[in-house]
Design an enzyme around this catalytic site. Structure first.
Site, PDB file in Angstrom:
ATOM      1  CE  LYS A 118      10.434 -12.986 -30.580  1.00  0.00           C
ATOM      2  NZ  LYS A 118      11.332 -12.273 -29.669  1.00  0.00           N
TER       3      LYS A 118
HETATM    4  C1  LIG Z   1      11.121 -11.412 -28.570  1.00  0.00           C
HETATM    5  C2  LIG Z   1      12.290 -11.038 -27.745  1.00  0.00           C
HETATM    6  C3  LIG Z   1      12.150 -10.585 -26.409  1.00  0.00           C
HETATM    7  C4  LIG Z   1      10.801 -10.389 -25.752  1.00  0.00           C
HETATM    8  O1  LIG Z   1      10.159 -11.599 -25.470  1.00  0.00           O
HETATM    9  P1  LIG Z   1       8.591 -11.627 -25.161  1.00  0.00           P
HETATM   10  O2  LIG Z   1       8.220 -13.063 -25.115  1.00  0.00           O
HETATM   11  O3  LIG Z   1       7.939 -10.898 -26.299  1.00  0.00           O
HETATM   12  O4  LIG Z   1       8.383 -10.950 -23.855  1.00  0.00           O
HETATM   13  C5  LIG Z   1      13.302 -10.300 -25.685  1.00  0.00           C
HETATM   14  N1  LIG Z   1      14.525 -10.408 -26.247  1.00  0.00           N
HETATM   15  C6  LIG Z   1      14.693 -10.817 -27.525  1.00  0.00           C
HETATM   16  C7  LIG Z   1      16.072 -10.893 -28.080  1.00  0.00           C
HETATM   17  C8  LIG Z   1      13.599 -11.148 -28.321  1.00  0.00           C
HETATM   18  O5  LIG Z   1      13.781 -11.548 -29.604  1.00  0.00           O
END
Ligand SMILES: *Cc1c(COP(=O)(O)O)cnc(C)c1O
Length: 499
Positions: A118
């Site tokens: 993120k």
């Molecule tokens: C948010 C997240 C995901 C999923 O990503 P998306 O963009 O929602 O598909 C996968 N792994 C981690 C560790 C995340 O924080």
């Protein structure tokens, strides 16, 4: 002044026309659709060759500029330096590619301040947003409201911390986050941040925040005080765009290190929840990065696996709490943007979304299903297999992955077994294994898992790897936020934090 050509439209109404700054400021279209570029710009023929010798920050400026005509190169250069600098990321590569073998490469997206992917977008979004506010002549202070079940809240707090012209308030469920996640949030630094827990689960926090957004009296009171609400949700274009960059960057790294030849195709394999990350890979492909197949990896919440295989999206199913919690999602909002690309028809997209709202299910046309299956492959695995994969990769390659990343490695194994396709693949790694010490230790055969932050030391001792500084550093940190509110009293919490 040149004409602004890069425009944004809604996935549900083709008459909508916004500039980038309007799209980023607004977040969501008034018709409920997602604001999406009218077309995906193509990289010039020599771009990858030029970018391969540039640092990550310069690659980010180059790629983002294609979508942000109203922003100057100087602005974007400043943003990239602030977002991806050495104070924020623990490696100058920012998003390094770790090669396991000739055809398997792992793109590590967790070297930022919260140790999850993120950060790649949430470090950039505040800069894009504040500049967009100025460009759209909004002079009130933006107050970002977040309901979080974990990673997003901390990512947003770190991104918006001390960014001028912004406040950020995060609500997390008292009974719905891990001890480490709670500690990450209640020790948050910065003069413009607020954190409170809500009695209840994630749904309670989420419903409460939605109610704040639509509270007319609160909106008026905030306006009087010079504030307005906005969201840092993953459907904001300002979150998708920075994610395109790391796919371009990964390909450039492979070129630079002569692991692929110019023009050689790669596949990507992405652990997927809300579909934002893998959608960015699709856009990178549209821009001209030689990506062939996109492998979509899910945990037991395998709504996307079924969708890719059958063309039926059906959220009416059991919800599982898994060891890869950031993928515990049954509505993948960003899929709507892919549907627009595949259908080229807003009315068709709108129809699917109406069905999803009304019945929790829709079935795409055969034509759309065919297009989808040309490019996308879906696989899933449960917690048991996730742990086995963590153990296998560690035993074979001495490489430690978190449960989300392990789900992706399982998907790649399944894809290769089924298709025999040995095209070089970039597997996306979305979190540091130290964020999920319990699962990882258990996958390595540890029976007695330490409590609290001691798990960090335990995993370090077991593997010889140091815990990332932002997690190790939680120990000495002062607890700044102790407010717990009832769902009905969240308004008071907001007002007292915005005095
Ligand atoms: C948010 C997240 C995901 C999923 O990503 P998306 O963009 O929602 O598909 C996968 N792994 C981690 C560790 C995340 O924080």
């Amino acid at each position: 002044m040149g004409m602004i050509e890069m425009q944004y439209t809604s996935t549900r109404d083709s008459s909508v026309r916004f500039t980038a700054s309007q799209a980023i400021t607004q977040g969501l279209s008034a018709d409920g659709g997602l604001l999406t570029p009218y077309y995906i710009p193509k990289l010039p023929g020599n771009a990858l060759d030029e970018l391969k010798d540039m640092p990550y920050q310069a690659r980010a400026v180059y790629v983002m500029k294609q979508f942000l005509e109203e922003f100057t190169v100087k602005e974007l250069t400043d943003f990239a330096a602030a977002a991806y600098g050495p104070e924020k990321f623990d490696t100058p590569a920012v998003a390094p590619v770790h090669t396991l073998n000739e055809s398997t490469h792992c793109l590590e997206l967790w070297h930022g301040p919260t140790c999850a992917f993120k950060d790649m977008a949430l470090q950039m979004l505040p800069h894009l947003l504040t500049a967009s506010l100025t460009k759209t002549e909004e002079f009130r202070t933006v107050c970002i409201l977040v309901a979080t079940s974990g990673d997003t809240g901390k990512g947003a707090l770190e991104g918006f911390k001390d960014v001028k012209g912004t406040r950020i308030l995060v609500f997390y469920p008292k009974d719905g986050v891990s001890a480490v996640q709670e500690l990450q949030m209640v020790t948050q630094e910065g003069d413009n941040v607020g954190v409170a827990s809500v009695i209840g689960n994630f749904d309670d926090a989420q419903t409460g925040v939605k109610r704040l957004f639509s509270d007319e009296a609160l909106r008026k009171e905030l306006d009087k005080r010079g504030f307005f609400f906005s969201s840092a949700n993953s459907i904001n274009w300002g979150r998708v765009l920075p994610q395109i960059v790391y796919y371009v960057s990964a390909y450039c790294d492979l070129l630079r290190d002569e692991k692929v030849q110019p023009g050689q195709a790669i596949n990507v394999c992405v652990p997927t929840g809300n579909f934002g990350n893998i959608l960015a890979a699709y856009y990178a492909r549209e821009m001209g990065v030689p990506i062939d197949k996109l492998i979509c990896a899910s945990n037991s919440n395998n709504v996307l696996t079924d969708f890719i295989r059958t063309g039926v999206y059906d959220r009416n199913r059991k919800f599982y709490n898994t060891e890869s919690p950031s993928m515990d999602i049954l509505i993948s909002s960003n899929l709507e943007r892919l549907l627009l690309t595949l259908t080229q028809d807003v009315d068709e997209v709108k129809g699917y979304m109406q069905q999803l709202n009304a019945t929790g299910r829709y079935q795409v046309s055969d034509k759309v299903k065919e297009k989808l299956q040309q490019r996308f492959f879906g696989y899933c695995c449960d917690d048991g297999e996730t742990e086995k994969v963590i153990g296998r990769i560690y035993a074979k390659d001495r490489y430690l992955v978190d449960p989300h990343t392990a789900v992706a490695f399982s998907a790649l194994e399944q894809y290769r077994a089924e298709t025999g396709d040995e095209t070089p693949c970039v597997v996306v790694s979305t979190a540091s294994p130290f964020k999920f010490c319990g699962s990882v230790l258990s996958a390595l055969g540890e029976k007695n898992i330490a409590s609290g932050l001691d798990v960090l030391d335990q995993l370090s001792e077991k593997t010889g790897l140091p815990a990332p500084a932002p997690l190790a550093g939680l120990r000495g940190k002062e607890i700044r936020f102790t407010t717990t509110v009832e769902k009905a009293h969240m308004v008071d919490a907001v007002l007292s934090m915005l005095e």
